[in-house]
Design a protein around this motif. Sequence first.
Motif, short mmCIF file in Angstrom:
data_model
loop_
_atom_site.label_atom_id
_atom_site.label_comp_id
_atom_site.label_asym_id
_atom_site.label_seq_id
_atom_site.Cartn_x
_atom_site.Cartn_y
_atom_site.Cartn_z
N ASP A 198 -3.58 -14.71 -11.85
CA ASP A 198 -4.77 -15.07 -11.53
C ASP A 198 -5.76 -14.65 -10.83
O ASP A 198 -6.72 -15.02 -10.32
N ALA A 199 -5.38 -13.24 -10.63
CA ALA A 199 -6.35 -12.35 -10.05
C ALA A 199 -7.84 -12.24 -10.43
O ALA A 199 -8.03 -12.10 -11.54
N PRO A 200 -8.62 -12.58 -9.52
CA PRO A 200 -9.93 -12.60 -10.18
C PRO A 200 -10.87 -11.07 -10.49
O PRO A 200 -11.86 -11.21 -11.13
N GLU A 201 -10.20 -10.07 -9.75
CA GLU A 201 -10.60 -8.77 -10.20
C GLU A 201 -9.61 -7.83 -10.17
O GLU A 201 -8.65 -7.90 -9.59
N ASP A 202 -9.86 -6.70 -10.57
CA ASP A 202 -8.74 -5.55 -10.78
C ASP A 202 -8.32 -4.93 -9.23
O ASP A 202 -7.21 -4.92 -9.36
N SER A 203 -8.94 -5.03 -8.47
CA SER A 203 -8.40 -4.97 -6.89
C SER A 203 -7.57 -5.94 -6.48
O SER A 203 -6.38 -5.18 -6.04
N ALA A 204 -7.94 -6.91 -6.45
CA ALA A 204 -6.80 -8.07 -6.29
C ALA A 204 -5.57 -8.13 -7.15
O ALA A 204 -4.38 -8.38 -6.70
N TRP A 205 -5.74 -7.66 -8.36
CA TRP A 205 -4.66 -7.64 -9.35
C TRP A 205 -3.85 -6.69 -8.88
O TRP A 205 -2.51 -6.88 -8.80
N PHE A 206 -4.18 -5.42 -8.67
CA PHE A 206 -3.38 -4.28 -8.31
C PHE A 206 -2.91 -4.79 -6.88
O PHE A 206 -1.80 -4.18 -6.69
N ASP A 207 -3.38 -5.24 -6.15
CA ASP A 207 -2.75 -5.60 -4.61
C ASP A 207 -1.43 -6.47 -4.99
O ASP A 207 -0.60 -6.45 -4.51
N ALA A 208 -1.80 -7.51 -5.83
CA ALA A 208 -0.59 -8.33 -6.24
C ALA A 208 0.27 -7.82 -6.76
O ALA A 208 1.63 -7.75 -6.59
N VAL A 209 0.36 -6.71 -7.74
CA VAL A 209 1.20 -5.87 -8.57
C VAL A 209 1.88 -5.27 -7.27
O VAL A 209 3.07 -5.08 -7.57
N SER A 210 1.41 -4.62 -6.82
CA SER A 210 1.72 -3.76 -5.41
C SER A 210 2.69 -4.47 -4.81
O SER A 210 3.76 -4.05 -4.24
N GLN A 211 2.32 -5.62 -4.26
CA GLN A 211 3.23 -6.60 -3.34
C GLN A 211 4.37 -7.11 -4.40
O GLN A 211 5.46 -6.93 -3.71
N LEU A 212 4.20 -7.32 -5.54
CA LEU A 212 5.41 -7.71 -6.35
C LEU A 212 6.50 -6.55 -6.45
O LEU A 212 7.71 -6.88 -6.34
N ALA A 213 6.02 -5.19 -6.72
CA ALA A 213 6.61 -4.07 -6.71
C ALA A 213 7.66 -4.01 -5.54
O ALA A 213 8.65 -3.52 -5.59
N SER A 214 6.72 -4.00 -4.37
CA SER A 214 7.40 -3.93 -3.01
C SER A 214 8.39 -5.02 -2.92
O SER A 214 9.67 -4.53 -2.25
N SER A 215 8.25 -6.09 -3.27
CA SER A 215 9.43 -7.21 -3.08
C SER A 215 10.52 -6.61 -3.69
O SER A 215 11.70 -7.11 -3.50
N TRP A 216 10.29 -5.93 -4.90
CA TRP A 216 11.65 -5.49 -5.73
C TRP A 216 12.08 -4.07 -5.20
O TRP A 216 13.10 -3.54 -5.94
N GLY A 217 11.40 -3.68 -4.07
CA GLY A 217 12.00 -2.49 -3.49
C GLY A 217 11.31 -1.07 -3.81
O GLY A 217 11.87 0.32 -3.42
N PHE A 218 10.23 -1.14 -4.51
CA PHE A 218 9.31 -0.16 -4.85
C PHE A 218 8.37 0.15 -4.02
O PHE A 218 7.26 -0.69 -3.86
N GLY A 219 8.12 1.25 -3.38
CA GLY A 219 7.13 1.76 -2.50
C GLY A 219 5.73 2.13 -3.17
O GLY A 219 4.83 2.12 -2.67
N GLN A 220 5.87 2.92 -4.12
CA GLN A 220 4.80 3.42 -4.88
C GLN A 220 4.91 2.66 -6.23
O GLN A 220 5.72 2.68 -6.81
N VAL A 221 3.35 2.73 -6.75
CA VAL A 221 3.11 1.97 -7.96
C VAL A 221 2.01 2.78 -8.61
O VAL A 221 1.20 3.27 -7.99
N MET A 222 2.28 3.21 -9.74
CA MET A 222 1.27 3.62 -10.63
C MET A 222 1.08 2.94 -11.98
O MET A 222 2.00 2.73 -12.77
#
Length: 82
Positions: free
Chosen positions: A6-30
């Motif tokens: 539901d992210a309204p733009e790519d920066s919010a989308w990537f923030d959400a992806v990064s938070q999701l990855a962090s919750s799975w134990g991943f500190g870096q995302v590309m």
Amino acid sequence: MSSVLDAPEDSAWFDAVSQLASSWGFGQVMLAILPRPGMRLEDAFIRTNYSNAWRQSYSDHNMAYFDPTVTHCATRSSPLIW
């Protein structure tokens, strides 16, 4: 997960992806997307939380052309978990 969808733009989308990855134990995302086959790697849509210094060095040395993770992602649809 809904914040990713539901992210309204790519920066919010990537923030959400990064938070999701962090919750799975991943500190870096590309994330890199080549919208069509044969597109130059330099033209990929890239979002990452890697340091600017690392990204600059990676780019300056054209590492995408011999990085095994790029090869994996360019030839398979399965994710690469490092």
